[in-house]
Write an enzyme that holds these catalytic residues in place. Structure first.
Site, PDB file in Angstrom:
ATOM      1  CE  LYS A 155      -3.620   2.174   2.859  1.00 13.39           C
ATOM      2  NZ  LYS A 155      -4.384   2.019   4.115  1.00 13.39           N
ATOM      3  CB  SER A 203      -7.472   3.683   3.602  1.00 14.61           C
ATOM      4  OG  SER A 203      -6.585   3.082   4.542  1.00 14.61           O
ATOM      5  CB  SER A 259      -8.301   1.170   6.420  1.00 16.47           C
ATOM      6  OG  SER A 259      -7.420   1.403   7.488  1.00 16.47           O
TER       7      SER A 259
END
Length: 481
Positions: free
Chosen positions: A84, A161, A185
């Site tokens: 990420k 996220s 997330s």
């Protein structure tokens, strides 16, 4: 997610390393298959901010030499991995989905601890995955990189996220991904995209730099199944002096702990945490079936709520204050290019006083004590991961929901960031629109191995089998630059 493999890109990390050991195929072959799938996944969902094909193939060739010599660097040598774009990765910019972060001029010479442990173990880094700006919300879109769609329907959100990581894993663009979880997330997008996600006990996976969201932020594996997550945890939980809040060494291997029994576990099933959360009927039925599977495996199941109140206001105080800290150094012109929703919560966070913050900490401590007491009677708490499935892209909240912030539709996840407990999501079915449903397993602090064991049991029992997403096709509409 279970499907008959048609490509090396469909194999789990555990299966890949077994194939390397047996000489069935090489890391180079696997990486080529994953890179092809990554390009297709990017075209469909916009899940990457960059794909590093040349670097990945170079690392795969080095890995292949180590396997030929019988000297792999570690348990994930040659396994394709994505990261990420919140976590530092040596040699490439970490842009955090923000136009305010400059790609040029930075040294970019340091790995985050979890990235460093994977690199030392020989992992092949495929690329960086999308995030909302600074990872602030439960869906994945940003001013810099646009919208990330769901692998099952590109017009629906991948969640957030860590939405890019979830979509990449679901579509075969690497079996392992690193996500971050501040309020759900990792678990939200894993649930929406039909994969496994684990938020480990706070401090179990070292984090550096320290998150401006403080001890709400966790690093966790996003994988095809619980066995791969255990494999990854054995690597990324290695110590790193840069994180002063890290825990001591784990008590044994997470992979070895998977084989422990589920029979006799005390399981509390709470359909709504006692807050009268409206749960979609398809979700409620699928979660109930997963609970029945645990009972069928010998767990002692009782339907009971943990007796806690919704801590959303305390969470907002801590989360919005952290967001305000993220942008504190920005000038007026830079603030104008922020995600408008992020700008709103930053303004709210800047208005809180130190006493407001400490009152939220008091609420957090009381919640942690209540859950500690609850887990003295129950080994696991089981809930839906989310009360809904993926909704339309481009919105922070579902249309017509009446919610104003993403926390309105994520009531099952953020409480356990406040308490720092381990929590995992396991796919447990599909709704009438063909979208994945997740069941959440929550353990007491430090009971990460037990959570993984119970999740693995659901996979072994076939309760986590869902159809694979459709083949990548047209991309969603992109925004940003």
């Amino acid at each position: 997610m279970t499907t008959e493999p048609t490509s090396l890109a469909d194999l789990t990390a555990t299966r890949l390393t077994a194939g390397y050991t047996a000489g069935e195929f090489s890391p180079v072959e696997a990486t080529r298959a994953v890179l092809e799938r990554a390009e297709a996944a990017q075209a469909r969902t916009n899940c990457f901010i960059r794909i590093d094909a040349d670097e990945a193939l170079s690392a795969a060739k080095e890995s292949a030499e180590r396997w030929r010599a019988g000297e792999p660097a570690g348990p994930v040598d040659g396994v394709p991995v994505t990261v990420k774009d919140i976590l530092l990765t040596r040699g490439v910019p970490t842009l955090r989905g923000s136009l305010t972060v400059r790609a040029q001029g930075g040294a970019w010479d340091e790995d985050a601890p979890s990235v460093a442990r994977l690199r030392e173990s020989g992992a092949v880094f495929v690329g960086k995955t999308t995030t909302p700006e600074f990872g602030w919300k439960g869906v994945t879109d940003s001013p810099r990189h646009g919208i990330t769609g769901n692998p099952y329907d590109a017009g629906r959100t991948a969640g957030g996220s860590s939405g890019g990581s979830a979509a990449a894993v679901a579509l075969g663009a690497g079996p392992l991904s690193l996500g971050t979880d501040g309020g759900g997330s990792v678990r939200i997008p894993a649930s929406f995209c039909g994969i496994f996600g684990l938020k480990a006990t706070y401090g179990r996976v070292p984090l550096y730099p320290a998150s401006p969201f403080g001890t709400l932020a966790h690093v966790g594996p996003m994988t095809r199944d619980a066995a791969d997550a255990a494999l990854m945890m054995d690597v990324i939980t290695g110590p790193d002096w840069r994180d002063w809040s890290q825990l001591g060494p784990a008590a044994g291997s997470f992979r070895e702990a998977l084989d422990g029994p589920v029979s006799g576990l005390r399981v509390a099933y709470s359909p709504s945490l006692g807050w009268a959360v409206p749960v979609a009927p398809d979700v409620a039925a699928a979660v109930r079936a997963a609970v029945d599977t645990l009972a069928g495996l010998g767990a002692s199941v009782e339907e009971i709520d943990p007796g806690i109140e919704d801590p959303v206001e305390a969470f907002h105080t801590l989360w919005f204050s952290g967001a305000a800290r993220v942008v504190q150094h920005l000038g007026d012109a830079e603030r104008e290019v922020l995600d408008p929703g992020l700008r709103e919560i930053c303004e709210q966070g800047a208005r809180y006083s130190a006493l407001d913050y400490l009152a939220a900490v008091d609420t957090r401590m009381a919640l942690g004590q209540a859950m500690g007491r609850f887990h003295s009677a129950y080994d696991l708490l089981v809930t839906p991961t989310e009360p809904i499935t993926a909704f339309e892209v481009g919105a922070e909240v579902p249309a017509g929901s009446g919610h104003t912030r993403w926390t309105g539709w994520t009531p099952f996840t953020y409480p356990f960031n406040l308490t720092q407990q381990p929590a995992a999501t396991v796919p447990c079915g599909m709704d009438g629109d063909g979208l994945p449903i997740g069941v959440q397993l929550v353990g007491a602090r430090h009971a990460d191995a037990l959570v993984l064991r119970a999740a693995h049991a659901l996979y072994e029992a076939g309760a986590a089998e869902i159809p694979a997403p459709p083949a990548p096709a047209d991309p969603p509409t992109r925004g940003g630059s």
